[in-house]
Design a protein around this motif. Structure first.
Motif, PDB file in Angstrom:
ATOM      1  N   TYR A 171       0.841  -1.187   0.000  1.00 52.48           N
ATOM      2  CA  TYR A 171       0.000   0.000   0.000  1.00 52.48           C
ATOM      3  C   TYR A 171       0.885   1.250   0.000  1.00 52.48           C
ATOM      4  CZ  TYR A 171      -3.674  -3.275   1.335  1.00 52.48           C
ATOM      5  OH  TYR A 171      -4.542  -4.322   1.364  1.00 52.48           O
ATOM      6  N   ASP A 172       0.436   2.275  -0.722  1.00 53.90           N
ATOM      7  CA  ASP A 172       1.161   3.538  -0.823  1.00 53.90           C
ATOM      8  C   ASP A 172       0.673   4.454   0.300  1.00 53.90           C
ATOM      9  OD1 ASP A 172       2.560   5.746  -1.540  1.00 53.90           O
ATOM     10  OD2 ASP A 172       1.562   6.062  -3.467  1.00 53.90           O
ATOM     11  N   LEU A 173       1.597   4.810   1.218  1.00 54.37           N
ATOM     12  CA  LEU A 173       1.223   5.646   2.353  1.00 54.37           C
ATOM     13  C   LEU A 173       1.128   7.122   1.987  1.00 54.37           C
ATOM     14  CD1 LEU A 173       3.394   4.010   5.157  1.00 54.37           C
ATOM     15  CD2 LEU A 173       0.964   3.700   4.731  1.00 54.37           C
ATOM     16  N   LEU A 174       1.653   7.519   0.817  1.00 53.97           N
ATOM     17  CA  LEU A 174       1.594   8.914   0.397  1.00 53.97           C
ATOM     18  C   LEU A 174       0.473   9.175  -0.595  1.00 53.97           C
ATOM     19  CD1 LEU A 174       5.412   9.610  -0.087  1.00 53.97           C
ATOM     20  CD2 LEU A 174       4.019   9.923   1.954  1.00 53.97           C
ATOM     21  N   GLU A 175      -0.290   8.151  -0.908  1.00 51.46           N
ATOM     22  CA  GLU A 175      -1.352   8.305  -1.897  1.00 51.46           C
ATOM     23  C   GLU A 175      -2.582   8.937  -1.252  1.00 51.46           C
ATOM     24  OE1 GLU A 175      -3.645   5.501  -5.194  1.00 51.46           O
ATOM     25  OE2 GLU A 175      -2.823   4.633  -3.378  1.00 51.46           O
ATOM     26  N   GLU A 197       5.828   9.346  -5.840  1.00 52.69           N
ATOM     27  CA  GLU A 197       7.186   9.816  -5.592  1.00 52.69           C
ATOM     28  C   GLU A 197       7.153  11.344  -5.502  1.00 52.69           C
ATOM     29  OE1 GLU A 197       9.791   6.285  -7.715  1.00 52.69           O
ATOM     30  OE2 GLU A 197       9.580   8.204  -8.740  1.00 52.69           O
ATOM     31  N   VAL A 198       7.520  11.868  -4.342  1.00 55.89           N
ATOM     32  CA  VAL A 198       7.431  13.296  -4.060  1.00 55.89           C
ATOM     33  C   VAL A 198       8.834  13.892  -4.140  1.00 55.89           C
ATOM     34  CG1 VAL A 198       6.691  15.041  -2.405  1.00 55.89           C
ATOM     35  CG2 VAL A 198       5.460  12.861  -2.569  1.00 55.89           C
ATOM     36  N   GLU A 199       8.970  14.980  -4.897  1.00 52.79           N
ATOM     37  CA  GLU A 199      10.250  15.679  -4.990  1.00 52.79           C
ATOM     38  C   GLU A 199      10.365  16.635  -3.806  1.00 52.79           C
ATOM     39  OE1 GLU A 199      12.874  18.256  -8.240  1.00 52.79           O
ATOM     40  OE2 GLU A 199      10.737  17.905  -8.551  1.00 52.79           O
ATOM     41  N   VAL A 200      11.439  16.500  -3.036  1.00 54.50           N
ATOM     42  CA  VAL A 200      11.658  17.324  -1.841  1.00 54.50           C
ATOM     43  C   VAL A 200      12.959  18.086  -2.011  1.00 54.50           C
ATOM     44  CG1 VAL A 200      10.337  15.884  -0.262  1.00 54.50           C
ATOM     45  CG2 VAL A 200      12.701  15.319  -0.716  1.00 54.50           C
ATOM     46  N   LYS A 201      13.010  19.274  -1.383  1.00 49.35           N
ATOM     47  CA  LYS A 201      14.151  20.161  -1.548  1.00 49.35           C
ATOM     48  C   LYS A 201      14.856  20.494  -0.238  1.00 49.35           C
ATOM     49  CE  LYS A 201      13.799  20.516  -5.939  1.00 49.35           C
ATOM     50  NZ  LYS A 201      14.831  19.896  -6.795  1.00 49.35           N
TER      51      LYS A 201
END
Length: 803
Positions: free
Chosen positions: A233-237, A283-287
């Motif tokens: 399961y995708d926890l960021l969805e 997939e989240v792009e973080v800076k």
């Protein structure tokens, strides 16, 4: 690794030689403090690499008081006084350094429930664990070298693409407008960092990687998944809300009850490089480190935890936090990224927090908790089996198939064990005596794991065509070298205008410098002309390519329409595939239930068939026994009835004169048809009243075609001696008929059997009822012996059996 006192050490098997450099799996051990000071401890730290397990008192009593101690060795053992920064320096820091230098890494924590795995991986405010420290080190190293948002973009096939500056800018503006439309404009709309992640790492504990390539541009993507009941399961969805769903019986709309729509499980797929990845994972792009913490904590709140007897907040799933680093070289000016997908290098670090192995008898789990514990133990058992098979293949030279596909955990990380990156494991143990047996199993698994060797990953350097900053530095150094190569000017102080020494030397130096300058100018002119011709040639090629690109753009527009339609079709098929997979799971479960019922019914049928066979065999034995008894009794009674003489009829004395012709028995063969009486020469003539008489018969000793052609019936006389001394005569009868070829054939239809005592066998003596001398007493005699009665042909007719 392990040395049990009083045991002979095992002899190591032969290892299979290999030219590939391999490194063993790094296994570390961390001991958590006891919950209470009065608890019994079963673990002792002997050295920085060895621990010793003491059996508790209850275990000793069960083993007849035997005192048994077991030692285990690790790459390093961290005691109860070990800080989070010390653990990070030894375990996770090398993996982050490899991540920046284009190498993969896998780090997972393993242990029983309540041994400190989540604290080791996540930590707490002021004591950050391995995961936040790894993110902090990564962003401290590549902070000023990061690309702008949406320059790197992930595709749906575990790859990475590069967008132009204009496309990235448009996508940023589009995302910002969407966020402004969805988020209400309030003074407190600016999000603050979560207090549970605030100040996890102090500034003095921050670390940085050395040797970062400054001619490359970087971007970080994170994803967070959990493996629950062997489903991913995708926890960021963001779970979509279905407006068509009816309201819950307890009241409320789907918007107020988002749990009405369960999350969809994800599928494992294999990319073009044969690496496993989770299809459709967010997939989240973080800076920044804070932004990455925020994303992690957002998914952490969705993890499945429950209250058990061993832990108040026990993890019921395996969590996997994936950090993906994309890097690409800069152009010659050092301002923009090269628009070449082949120059992009992607590396990733997987941080895995495995759920605790536990015995259901201790947790007293029931219902869904019992099923969760069973799936957790099954996945950990599959991981242990894969490790055992890998160890056997490497140490014994076998080629057994590793069962990676039996569990989602092993299937997802199979590439790491096959040589796609380093593997590190932190074994967390609780020293209390209640966990002694579970700790023993964990130690055995750690023993197997560090005997497995993983192929060392190959360095993947970036083929950078950009060195703009180095070129600029080199240009300045070349100019300085040219100035240094010119002749130095002499010291010239003109005191007297008639000085003839300084002026000639100054003129000579200036002339030399002028000649060198002319040579440099000529060389520069030639180089400039060559470069100009090359640029003109490049311009011609560029114009041709621009024309070609213009044509291709027209074709690309058509292809885009086709791709858009195909993408819609793929989305539809993807949804259909998920629905079919869900149905397949339901059918599989139904099939398993039916197969279980089928097996039970088959077993019951087999048991009934066996019981029926036993009853039939018993019945056959009883029938055979009864038939034998009936036939014996019937034979006895018939003999007694037929052979019994009349006691009231006196025996006539012998007379002289003409003997009385005995009456012959009329055979069943008597009739108006002609017979062939086939009687071999070896047959004995019985000459009894039961002797069959066949009229109109042609007697032969051997069958012949001539005799058969004249008759309609055929009888064969066959004699044999029975076990009781009597002669058994069989009359085998049949019909004679013509065949198609003109010959004769006989079809047998009946058998008659005659029995009589053999004349050649001596009969028993007759015993009189009056005296014991064996003499006849007048005309009265008692017949008490059946065999003697059978020997009297005049008074004892033979018994006839019809076959």
């Amino acid at each position: 690794m392990k040395s049990a006192l009083g045991k002979t050490p095992r002899r190591p098997p032969l290892k299979k030689t290999s030219h590939t450099q391999k490194d063993p799996v790094g296994v570390y051990c961390r001991i958590r403090p006891l919950g209470a000071t009065d608890e019994e401890c079963c673990i002792e730290m002997i050295s920085s690499t060895t621990i010793q397990l003491h059996a508790p008192d209850g275990i000793k009593a069960n083993r007849n008081g035997e005192y048994k101690e077991t030692q285990y060795s690790f790459k390093k053992v961290f005691g109860i006084q070990t800080s989070q920064i010390e653990l990070f320096e030894d375990v996770a820091k090398p993996l982050v350094d490899d991540l920046i230098h284009c190498k993969n890494g896998l780090l997972f924590t393993y242990g029983v429930t309540g041994s400190g795995k989540t604290f080791t991986m996540t930590g707490s405010p002021g004591e950050g664990g391995l995961l936040p420290r790894s993110l902090d080190m990564l962003f401290n190293s590549i902070g000023p070298l990061q690309a702008k948002r949406f320059v790197f973009r992930t595709d749906d096939k575990n790859g990475m693409e590069i967008q132009g500056q204009v496309d990235a800018l448009l996508e940023r503006q589009k995302r910002e407008s969407n966020q402004q439309s969805t988020v209400p404009k309030t003074p407190s709309s600016k999000q603050k960092p979560d207090p549970e992640f605030a100040d996890m790492i102090s500034p003095e504990e921050a670390c940085k990687c050395e040797g970062v390539d400054e001619d490359s541009c970087y971007s970080v993507f994170v994803s967070y998944i959990e493996i629950y009941n062997n489903y991913i399961y995708d926890l960021l969805e963001d779970t979509p809300i279905d407006p068509i769903r009816p309201k819950r019986p307890g009241g409320g709309t789907p918007l107020q009850n988002p749990e009405l729509i369960p999350p969809q499980s994800k599928i494992l797929r294999e990319d073009q490089n044969h690496n496993m990845y989770v299809s459709g994972c967010t997939e989240v792009e973080v800076k920044s480190t804070e932004e990455a913490f925020e994303v992690f904590w957002r998914g952490q709140k969705k993890r499945r935890i429950a209250d058990t007897q061993l832990n108040r907040e026990s993890s019921r799933s395996h969590s996997v936090f994936i950090v993906k680093l994309a890097q690409a070289p800069l152009d010659a000016d050092g301002d923009h990224i090269l628009q070449d997908k082949n120059q992009v290098t992607v590396s990733q670090l997987c941080l895995v927090d495995l759920a605790g192995s536990e015995r259901t008898s201790r947790t007293k789990a029931e219902g869904s908790r019992l099923r969760e514990a069973g799936n957790i133990n099954q996945s950990l058992m599959t991981l242990r089996t894969c490790i055992e098979v890998l160890r056997e293949n490497q140490m014994c030279g076998t080629n057994r198939m590793v069962p990676y596909r039996d569990s989602k955990v092993t299937h997802l990380f199979k590439n790491y064990f096959d040589g796609e990156g380093k593997v590190r494991m932190v074994v967390c143990v609780n020293p209390k005596a209640d966990d002694y047996e579970e700790t023993m199993l964990v130690m055995r698994f750690a023993e197997l794991t560090q005997e497995v060797e993983v192929a060392r990953p190959v360095d993947r350097p970036i083929c950078s065509l950009a060195a703009g900053r180095r070129h600029r530095n080199q240009d300045g150094s070349v100019l300085n070298q040219l100035l240094d190569s010119l002749p130095a000017l002499p010291a010239c102080e003109l005191v007297d205008p008639t000085d003839e020494q300084i002026l000639p030397r100054l003129i000579e130096v200036l002339e030399r410098r002028h000649r060198i300058r002319q040579m440099i100018t000529e060389q520069y002119t030639r180089t400039a002309n060559t470069l100009k011709s090359m640029l003109q040639e490049f311009d011609g090629h560029l114009m041709a390519k621009e024309n070609f690109i213009h044509e291709q753009r027209g074709k690309l527009g058509e292809k885009d329409k086709i791709m858009f339609n195909q993408k819609n079709e793929m989305d539809r098929l993807e949804k259909k595939s998920k629905m079919l997979e869900y149905k397949i799971d339901i059918l599989q479960k139904t099939t398993n239930i039916y197969e279980g019922d089928k097996r039970s019914l088959q077993q019951e049928l087999e048991s009934r068939e066996q019981r029926l066979q036993r009853e039939l065999s018993e019945r056959k034995r009883m029938e055979a026994r009864m038939q034998g008894m009936v036939s014996d009794t019937k034979h006895q009674w018939e003999k007694e009835c037929m052979l019994q003489p009349s006691y009231n009829t006196p025996r006539l004395p012998p007379t002289t004169g003409t003997p009385i012709r005995p009456h012959h028995r009329r055979s069943h063969s008597a009739g108006g048809q002609r017979w062939v009486d086939h009687k071999p020469l070896s047959n004995l003539d019985l000459d009894t009243v039961m002797q069959p008489i066949i009229p109109n018969a042609i007697k032969v000793s051997a069958a012949s075609e001539k005799a058969l052609s004249k008759c309609h019936k055929y009888v064969l006389t066959h004699q044999e001696l029975a076990s009781d001394g009597e002669i058994q005569t069989k009359l085998i009868k049949g019909d004679v008929f013509r065949t198609r070829g003109g010959g004769q054939a006989v079809q047998f239809t009946d058998i008659e059997t005659l029995r009589q005592e053999c004349p050649t066998v001596s009969s028993r003596k007759r015993r009189s009822s009056g005296d014991g001398s064996g003499q006849h007493n007048g005309n009265k005699m008692d017949w008490n012996d059946r065999e003697n009665r059978v020997s009297c042909p005049h008074y004892c007719p033979s018994l006839i059996h019809l076959g």
